[in-house]
Scaffold this motif. Structure first.
Motif, mmCIF file in Angstrom:
data_model
loop_
_atom_site.group_PDB
_atom_site.id
_atom_site.type_symbol
_atom_site.label_atom_id
_atom_site.label_comp_id
_atom_site.label_asym_id
_atom_site.label_seq_id
_atom_site.Cartn_x
_atom_site.Cartn_y
_atom_site.Cartn_z
ATOM 1 N N HIS A 99 9.422 53.106 9.479
ATOM 2 C CA HIS A 99 9.062 52.490 8.970
ATOM 3 C C HIS A 99 9.737 50.541 8.728
ATOM 4 O O HIS A 99 9.347 49.427 8.550
ATOM 5 N N ASP A 100 10.191 50.951 10.350
ATOM 6 C CA ASP A 100 10.912 49.326 10.172
ATOM 7 C C ASP A 100 10.031 47.694 10.960
ATOM 8 O O ASP A 100 10.155 46.739 11.207
ATOM 9 N N ILE A 101 8.752 48.639 11.375
ATOM 10 C CA ILE A 101 8.072 48.407 12.271
ATOM 11 C C ILE A 101 6.739 48.905 11.458
ATOM 12 O O ILE A 101 5.449 47.643 11.786
ATOM 13 N N THR A 102 6.384 48.935 9.948
ATOM 14 C CA THR A 102 5.289 49.099 9.423
ATOM 15 C C THR A 102 4.343 48.170 8.455
ATOM 16 O O THR A 102 5.362 47.757 7.615
ATOM 17 N N SER A 103 3.198 48.102 8.184
ATOM 18 C CA SER A 103 2.917 46.990 7.312
ATOM 19 C C SER A 103 2.488 48.259 6.492
ATOM 20 O O SER A 103 2.044 48.960 6.971
ATOM 21 N N TYR A 104 2.269 48.130 5.374
ATOM 22 C CA TYR A 104 1.638 48.898 3.503
ATOM 23 C C TYR A 104 0.119 47.569 3.243
ATOM 24 O O TYR A 104 0.858 47.157 1.902
ATOM 25 N N PRO A 105 -0.584 47.269 3.857
ATOM 26 C CA PRO A 105 -1.136 46.312 2.789
ATOM 27 C C PRO A 105 -2.533 47.271 1.637
ATOM 28 O O PRO A 105 -3.198 48.317 2.240
ATOM 29 N N LYS A 106 -2.715 47.086 0.643
ATOM 30 C CA LYS A 106 -3.085 48.005 -0.254
ATOM 31 C C LYS A 106 -3.218 48.809 -0.172
ATOM 32 O O LYS A 106 -3.907 50.010 -0.123
ATOM 33 N N GLY A 107 -1.771 49.770 0.006
ATOM 34 C CA GLY A 107 -1.478 50.701 0.020
ATOM 35 C C GLY A 107 -1.879 51.838 1.211
ATOM 36 O O GLY A 107 -1.751 52.883 0.762
ATOM 37 N N MET A 108 -2.358 51.457 1.882
ATOM 38 C CA MET A 108 -2.314 51.719 2.714
ATOM 39 C C MET A 108 -1.579 51.133 4.271
ATOM 40 O O MET A 108 -0.368 51.177 3.643
ATOM 41 N N TYR A 109 -1.225 51.686 5.653
ATOM 42 C CA TYR A 109 -0.228 51.705 6.553
ATOM 43 C C TYR A 109 -0.547 51.637 7.782
ATOM 44 O O TYR A 109 -1.835 52.302 8.563
ATOM 45 N N HIS A 110 0.005 50.362 8.357
ATOM 46 C CA HIS A 110 -0.369 50.399 10.130
ATOM 47 C C HIS A 110 0.534 50.108 10.988
ATOM 48 O O HIS A 110 1.363 49.294 9.997
ATOM 49 N N GLN A 111 0.468 49.608 11.600
ATOM 50 C CA GLN A 111 1.652 49.422 12.811
ATOM 51 C C GLN A 111 0.561 48.026 14.018
ATOM 52 O O GLN A 111 1.875 48.028 15.006
ATOM 53 N N ASN A 112 0.446 47.410 12.961
ATOM 54 C CA ASN A 112 -0.749 46.985 13.858
ATOM 55 C C ASN A 112 0.057 45.219 14.719
ATOM 56 O O ASN A 112 -0.023 44.315 15.097
ATOM 57 N N HIS A 113 0.758 44.673 13.495
ATOM 58 C CA HIS A 113 2.115 44.381 13.965
ATOM 59 C C HIS A 113 3.347 44.040 14.552
ATOM 60 O O HIS A 113 4.352 43.376 13.976
ATOM 61 N N ALA A 114 3.777 45.689 14.747
ATOM 62 C CA ALA A 114 4.292 45.781 15.317
ATOM 63 C C ALA A 114 5.488 44.840 16.558
ATOM 64 O O ALA A 114 6.742 45.215 16.256
ATOM 65 N N ASN A 115 4.870 44.641 17.268
ATOM 66 C CA ASN A 115 5.477 43.064 17.939
ATOM 67 C C ASN A 115 6.097 42.217 17.572
ATOM 68 O O ASN A 115 7.219 41.233 17.432
ATOM 69 N N THR A 116 5.052 41.990 16.793
ATOM 70 C CA THR A 116 6.117 40.827 15.258
ATOM 71 C C THR A 116 7.204 41.507 14.407
ATOM 72 O O THR A 116 8.282 40.588 14.557
ATOM 73 N N ALA A 117 6.574 42.531 14.615
ATOM 74 C CA ALA A 117 8.352 43.076 13.638
ATOM 75 C C ALA A 117 9.431 42.649 14.556
ATOM 76 O O ALA A 117 10.470 42.532 14.202
#
Length: 304
Positions: A99-117
């Motif tokens: 969860h510390d590196i997960t994005s939640y756009p519009k009720g979905m989730y992904h880790q596409n921004h994990a490196n930025t996180a």
């Protein structure tokens, strides 16, 4: 030496900035505010009597999520850093959770921004200044403990059955091998968010062969690569693995061979119960672990 273990706090900081429907769904699982965590830090005498605090991931519920105006807001890491700085003077060691590196756009989730996180965690939390995996050495009398903090926060792609939950990349595995081989004298404790998968029961109710479940994992994770590093390290003396992620309290023995065995301890999620914490005591000869929310019952693990 004493330390307290927490995991899966799932803090949602400044929720008013985020889409209300999303926040309400998350509040169905975890605390509505930071008060239980802050009270625990300030009021539990065990924290003040301990040498440090360890949190094995999911400190925050999300890295970024949909804002009330649309688009993603990602300020949870910075707010967590301010909270920790203001509420405790204790040494705090952290490992990243999914969860510390997960994005939640519009009720979905992904880790596409994990490196930025991860970069944001490194920038804001001093414990990560050398990277999101690291080690610390503590001497207890004549015994040297090497505490190894790993980063296995990244999920692999989904499969038809389930989402694989154990990924450690090759550079980190190479670093881990070097750590395990650095000294023939130390006793290693590994902290990470996602635990090793526990054996499933066969039809007779007996524990199945551990490699059966790993065969399935190997196809989509590097769990076996991780175990091979632990097994093949020349000077390794792995005592225990401490983890979270599965939101339950558990202790399991991994007995692969006479020369390759260790225990795995999981603590339940703090994000919905202030009773989910454990006290660890490291002595010259033993590791003493309390059951959750109690100092009266303990498990003693003799050092190997």
């Amino acid at each position: 030496m004493k330390f307290v273990h927490l995991t899966d706090i799932h803090l949602i900081l400044n929720p008013i900035s985020y889409d209300s429907n999303f926040i309400q769904r998350r509040f169905n699982y975890f605390w509505h505010d930071t008060k239980p965590f802050v009270k625990f830090l300030n009021a539990n005498p065990i924290i003040k009597q301990s040498d440090f605090l360890v949190v094995t991931g999911d400190m925050i519920d999300f890295y970024e999520a949909e804002s009330i105006e649309g688009g993603l807001i990602g300020n949870q890491i910075e707010l967590f850093q301010k909270l920790i700085n203001s509420e405790t003077n204790s040494i705090v060691y952290l490992t990243l959770g999914n969860h510390d590196i997960t994005s939640y756009p519009k009720g979905m989730y992904h880790q596409n921004h994990a490196n930025t996180a991860r970069s944001t965690w490194i920038k804001n939390l001093p414990v990560f200044n050398q990277g999101t995996y690291y080690s610390k050495i503590y001497n207890v009398g004549s015994t040297k403990y090497r505490l190894i903090f790993l980063d296995n926060a990244y999920f692999s792609v989904k499969t038809q059955k389930e989402q694989a939950a154990f990924i450690i990349d090759r550079p980190q595995l190479d670093w881990l091998k070097a750590q395990l081989n650095e000294s023939p004298d130390d006793k290693e404790i590994i902290f990470m968010h996602m635990p090793l998968p526990v054996l499933s029961n066969n039809q007779d109710g007996e524990k199945a062969n551990p490699y059966l479940i790993y065969d399935d994992y190997v196809n989509r994770t590097n769990t076996q690569d991780f175990l091979n590093v632990l097994k093949d390290a020349n000077n390794a003396s792995i005592q225990i693995i401490v983890a979270g992620h599965e939101h339950k309290n558990d202790l399991f023995d991994f007995n692969f061979s006479e020369n390759f065995s260790f225990k795995q301890i999981k603590t339940g999620t703090f994000g919905n119960s202030v009773n989910n914490w454990r006290l660890f005591q490291l002595t010259e000869s033993d590791i003493i672990i309390s059951i959750p929310d109690s100092l009266n019952q303990t498990i003693k693990i003799p050092l190997k």
